[in-house]
Design a protein around this motif. Structure first.
Motif, PDB file in Angstrom:
ATOM      1  N   ASN A  35       0.839  -1.199   0.000  1.00 18.69           N
ATOM      2  CA  ASN A  35       0.000   0.000   0.000  1.00 18.69           C
ATOM      3  C   ASN A  35       0.874   1.248   0.000  1.00 18.69           C
ATOM      4  O   ASN A  35       2.068   1.182   0.302  1.00 18.69           O
ATOM      5  CB  ASN A  35      -0.918   0.008   1.221  1.00 18.69           C
ATOM      6  CG  ASN A  35      -1.872  -1.164   1.260  1.00 18.69           C
ATOM      7  OD1 ASN A  35      -2.305  -1.673   0.223  1.00 18.69           O
ATOM      8  ND2 ASN A  35      -2.201  -1.604   2.463  1.00 18.69           N
ATOM      9  N   SER A  36       0.277   2.369  -0.324  1.00 22.24           N
ATOM     10  CA  SER A  36       0.983   3.661  -0.330  1.00 22.24           C
ATOM     11  C   SER A  36       2.289   3.558  -1.102  1.00 22.24           C
ATOM     12  O   SER A  36       3.345   3.993  -0.628  1.00 22.24           O
ATOM     13  CB  SER A  36       1.252   4.129   1.113  1.00 22.24           C
ATOM     14  OG  SER A  36       0.049   4.250   1.833  1.00 22.24           O
ATOM     15  N   LEU A  37       2.213   2.978  -2.271  1.00 22.88           N
ATOM     16  CA  LEU A  37       3.420   2.741  -3.069  1.00 22.88           C
ATOM     17  C   LEU A  37       4.071   4.047  -3.493  1.00 22.88           C
ATOM     18  O   LEU A  37       3.399   5.055  -3.763  1.00 22.88           O
ATOM     19  CB  LEU A  37       3.095   1.878  -4.281  1.00 22.88           C
ATOM     20  CG  LEU A  37       2.926   0.388  -3.962  1.00 22.88           C
ATOM     21  CD1 LEU A  37       2.175  -0.324  -5.065  1.00 22.88           C
ATOM     22  CD2 LEU A  37       4.286  -0.252  -3.724  1.00 22.88           C
ATOM     23  N   ARG A  38       5.401   4.015  -3.568  1.00 25.04           N
ATOM     24  CA  ARG A  38       6.209   5.165  -3.930  1.00 25.04           C
ATOM     25  C   ARG A  38       7.045   4.834  -5.163  1.00 25.04           C
ATOM     26  O   ARG A  38       7.338   3.653  -5.406  1.00 25.04           O
ATOM     27  CB  ARG A  38       7.141   5.525  -2.770  1.00 25.04           C
ATOM     28  CG  ARG A  38       6.441   5.770  -1.446  1.00 25.04           C
ATOM     29  CD  ARG A  38       7.454   5.788  -0.311  1.00 25.04           C
ATOM     30  NE  ARG A  38       6.812   6.031   0.983  1.00 25.04           N
ATOM     31  CZ  ARG A  38       7.422   5.875   2.156  1.00 25.04           C
ATOM     32  NH1 ARG A  38       8.698   5.506   2.192  1.00 25.04           N
ATOM     33  NH2 ARG A  38       6.769   6.125   3.271  1.00 25.04           N
ATOM     34  N   PRO A  39       7.457   5.824  -5.915  1.00 19.94           N
ATOM     35  CA  PRO A  39       8.325   5.533  -7.073  1.00 19.94           C
ATOM     36  C   PRO A  39       9.570   4.742  -6.692  1.00 19.94           C
ATOM     37  O   PRO A  39      10.028   3.904  -7.487  1.00 19.94           O
ATOM     38  CB  PRO A  39       8.675   6.934  -7.585  1.00 19.94           C
ATOM     39  CG  PRO A  39       7.496   7.772  -7.216  1.00 19.94           C
ATOM     40  CD  PRO A  39       7.057   7.242  -5.871  1.00 19.94           C
ATOM     41  N   GLU A  40      10.108   4.966  -5.509  1.00 14.76           N
ATOM     42  CA  GLU A  40      11.309   4.234  -5.090  1.00 14.76           C
ATOM     43  C   GLU A  40      11.035   2.767  -4.778  1.00 14.76           C
ATOM     44  O   GLU A  40      11.974   1.994  -4.536  1.00 14.76           O
ATOM     45  CB  GLU A  40      11.964   4.905  -3.867  1.00 14.76           C
ATOM     46  CG  GLU A  40      11.037   5.135  -2.692  1.00 14.76           C
ATOM     47  CD  GLU A  40      10.449   6.543  -2.673  1.00 14.76           C
ATOM     48  OE1 GLU A  40      10.107   7.073  -3.763  1.00 14.76           O
ATOM     49  OE2 GLU A  40      10.326   7.100  -1.562  1.00 14.76           O
ATOM     50  N   ASP A  41       9.769   2.342  -4.790  1.00  9.95           N
ATOM     51  CA  ASP A  41       9.451   0.923  -4.637  1.00  9.95           C
ATOM     52  C   ASP A  41       9.557   0.183  -5.970  1.00  9.95           C
ATOM     53  O   ASP A  41       9.420  -1.050  -6.005  1.00  9.95           O
ATOM     54  CB  ASP A  41       8.024   0.747  -4.087  1.00  9.95           C
ATOM     55  CG  ASP A  41       7.870   1.273  -2.674  1.00  9.95           C
ATOM     56  OD1 ASP A  41       6.842   1.921  -2.395  1.00  9.95           O
ATOM     57  OD2 ASP A  41       8.777   1.043  -1.852  1.00  9.95           O
ATOM     58  N   THR A  42       9.786   0.901  -7.046  1.00  9.98           N
ATOM     59  CA  THR A  42       9.926   0.279  -8.358  1.00  9.98           C
ATOM     60  C   THR A  42      11.105  -0.684  -8.369  1.00  9.98           C
ATOM     61  O   THR A  42      12.234  -0.311  -8.027  1.00  9.98           O
ATOM     62  CB  THR A  42      10.121   1.345  -9.447  1.00  9.98           C
ATOM     63  OG1 THR A  42       8.935   2.142  -9.531  1.00  9.98           O
ATOM     64  CG2 THR A  42      10.396   0.705 -10.797  1.00  9.98           C
ATOM     65  N   ALA A  43      10.831  -1.929  -8.741  1.00 12.03           N
ATOM     66  CA  ALA A  43      11.865  -2.971  -8.734  1.00 12.03           C
ATOM     67  C   ALA A  43      11.266  -4.271  -9.252  1.00 12.03           C
ATOM     68  O   ALA A  43      10.048  -4.383  -9.416  1.00 12.03           O
ATOM     69  CB  ALA A  43      12.406  -3.178  -7.320  1.00 12.03           C
ATOM     70  N   VAL A  44      12.133  -5.229  -9.477  1.00 11.49           N
ATOM     71  CA  VAL A  44      11.687  -6.611  -9.672  1.00 11.49           C
ATOM     72  C   VAL A  44      11.599  -7.247  -8.288  1.00 11.49           C
ATOM     73  O   VAL A  44      12.570  -7.190  -7.521  1.00 11.49           O
ATOM     74  CB  VAL A  44      12.642  -7.397 -10.580  1.00 11.49           C
ATOM     75  CG1 VAL A  44      12.180  -8.849 -10.698  1.00 11.49           C
ATOM     76  CG2 VAL A  44      12.730  -6.746 -11.958  1.00 11.49           C
ATOM     77  N   TYR A  45      10.470  -7.811  -7.978  1.00  9.39           N
ATOM     78  CA  TYR A  45      10.235  -8.431  -6.673  1.00  9.39           C
ATOM     79  C   TYR A  45      10.350  -9.948  -6.798  1.00  9.39           C
ATOM     80  O   TYR A  45       9.742 -10.561  -7.686  1.00  9.39           O
ATOM     81  CB  TYR A  45       8.860  -8.033  -6.142  1.00  9.39           C
ATOM     82  CG  TYR A  45       8.837  -6.634  -5.586  1.00  9.39           C
ATOM     83  CD1 TYR A  45       8.922  -5.536  -6.436  1.00  9.39           C
ATOM     84  CD2 TYR A  45       8.748  -6.401  -4.214  1.00  9.39           C
ATOM     85  CE1 TYR A  45       8.930  -4.243  -5.938  1.00  9.39           C
ATOM     86  CE2 TYR A  45       8.742  -5.113  -3.707  1.00  9.39           C
ATOM     87  CZ  TYR A  45       8.841  -4.034  -4.570  1.00  9.39           C
ATOM     88  OH  TYR A  45       8.848  -2.757  -4.071  1.00  9.39           O
ATOM     89  N   TYR A  46      11.134 -10.518  -5.896  1.00  6.05           N
ATOM     90  CA  TYR A  46      11.394 -11.952  -5.886  1.00  6.05           C
ATOM     91  C   TYR A  46      10.881 -12.558  -4.582  1.00  6.05           C
ATOM     92  O   TYR A  46      11.113 -11.997  -3.509  1.00  6.05           O
ATOM     93  CB  TYR A  46      12.886 -12.238  -5.981  1.00  6.05           C
ATOM     94  CG  TYR A  46      13.546 -11.744  -7.238  1.00  6.05           C
ATOM     95  CD1 TYR A  46      14.080 -10.466  -7.317  1.00  6.05           C
ATOM     96  CD2 TYR A  46      13.658 -12.577  -8.351  1.00  6.05           C
ATOM     97  CE1 TYR A  46      14.695 -10.008  -8.468  1.00  6.05           C
ATOM     98  CE2 TYR A  46      14.278 -12.134  -9.509  1.00  6.05           C
ATOM     99  CZ  TYR A  46      14.794 -10.840  -9.561  1.00  6.05           C
ATOM    100  OH  TYR A  46      15.413 -10.404 -10.699  1.00  6.05           O
ATOM    101  N   CYS A  47      10.235 -13.710  -4.673  1.00  2.00           N
ATOM    102  CA  CYS A  47       9.938 -14.446  -3.444  1.00  2.00           C
ATOM    103  C   CYS A  47      11.031 -15.486  -3.224  1.00  2.00           C
ATOM    104  O   CYS A  47      11.735 -15.885  -4.157  1.00  2.00           O
ATOM    105  CB  CYS A  47       8.571 -15.102  -3.500  1.00  2.00           C
ATOM    106  SG  CYS A  47       8.387 -16.406  -4.721  1.00  2.00           S
ATOM    107  N   ALA A  48      11.170 -15.887  -1.987  1.00  2.00           N
ATOM    108  CA  ALA A  48      12.215 -16.838  -1.619  1.00  2.00           C
ATOM    109  C   ALA A  48      11.707 -17.771  -0.533  1.00  2.00           C
ATOM    110  O   ALA A  48      10.785 -17.436   0.214  1.00  2.00           O
ATOM    111  CB  ALA A  48      13.463 -16.093  -1.142  1.00  2.00           C
ATOM    112  N   LEU A  49      12.342 -18.915  -0.464  1.00  2.00           N
ATOM    113  CA  LEU A  49      12.016 -19.921   0.551  1.00  2.00           C
ATOM    114  C   LEU A  49      13.303 -20.324   1.246  1.00  2.00           C
ATOM    115  O   LEU A  49      14.336 -20.515   0.578  1.00  2.00           O
ATOM    116  CB  LEU A  49      11.344 -21.123  -0.113  1.00  2.00           C
ATOM    117  CG  LEU A  49      10.806 -22.234   0.779  1.00  2.00           C
ATOM    118  CD1 LEU A  49       9.609 -22.898   0.113  1.00  2.00           C
ATOM    119  CD2 LEU A  49      11.871 -23.277   1.064  1.00  2.00           C
ATOM    120  N   SER A  50      13.246 -20.445   2.559  1.00  3.09           N
ATOM    121  CA  SER A  50      14.429 -20.816   3.322  1.00  3.09           C
ATOM    122  C   SER A  50      14.028 -21.741   4.461  1.00  3.09           C
ATOM    123  O   SER A  50      12.875 -21.773   4.877  1.00  3.09           O
ATOM    124  CB  SER A  50      15.100 -19.558   3.876  1.00  3.09           C
ATOM    125  OG  SER A  50      16.276 -19.894   4.562  1.00  3.09           O
ATOM    126  N   GLY A  51      15.006 -22.478   4.962  1.00  3.13           N
ATOM    127  CA  GLY A  51      14.726 -23.419   6.034  1.00  3.13           C
ATOM    128  C   GLY A  51      14.310 -22.762   7.333  1.00  3.13           C
ATOM    129  O   GLY A  51      13.611 -23.366   8.136  1.00  3.13           O
TER     130      GLY A  51
END
Length: 123
Positions: A84-100
Motif C-alpha cells: 500500500n501507499s506505493l512510492r516511485p522508489e518501490d519500483t523494482a523486480v520483486y522476488y519471493c524466496a524460501l528458506s529453512g
C-alpha cells in the motif's frame, strides 16, 4: 526440486496498491520461512519482508514498515505481499524466496527463488 512462481506485479501510480502472490510447488519443506526481496536497476537485491512457518515471526525492512504486509497460506504453499501507499522508489523486480528458517532468509542463504515480477510505480 522446488518451483516458486510470483504473480501480481504491474504498473501503478504513486499512492496506489498492489498484491503480490508466490506459490511454491514440488518438494516443499514442512517448516520453512518465506520472504520477499526486490532489486531495482543498478542496485543490489535487498530484503523486503519475511514470515516464519507459523506466521509468529514477521520481519520488515525499515523502508516498507507500515506500508507492506506479508502473509502466508500454508495449505496453498503461498506467500503474499500486500503493498500500500506505493512510492516511485518501490519500483523494482520483486522476488519471493524460501528458506529453512527465518534466520537464513537472506540474499546469500535463501534456498529457492522465484523468477521475479516487475513492479513499477509512476509519480
Amino acid at each position: 526440486q522446488v518451483q516458486m512462481v510470483e504473480s501480481g506485479g504491474g504498473l501503478v501510480q504513486a499512492g496506489g496498491s498492489l498484491r503480490l502472490s508466490c506459490a511454491a510447488s514440488g518438494r516443499t519443506f514442512s517448516s520453512t520461512a518465506m520472504g520477499w526481496f526486490r532489486q531495482a536497476p543498478g542496485k543490489e537485491r535487498e530484503f523486503v519482508a519475511a514470515i516464519s512457518w507459523s506466521s509468529s515471526i514477521i520481519n520488515y525492512a525499515d523502508s516498507v514498515k507500515g506500508r507492506f504486509t506479508i502473509s502466508r497460506d500454508n495449505a496453498k504453499n503461498t506467500v503474499y505481499l500486500q503493498m500500500n501507499s506505493l512510492r516511485p522508489e518501490d519500483t523494482a523486480v520483486y522476488y519471493c524466496a524460501l528458506s529453512g528458517a527465518i534466520e537464513t532468509m537472506t540474499v546469500a542463504a535463501a534456498n529457492y527463488w522465484g523468477q521475479g515480477t516487475q513492479v513499477t510505480v509512476s509519480s
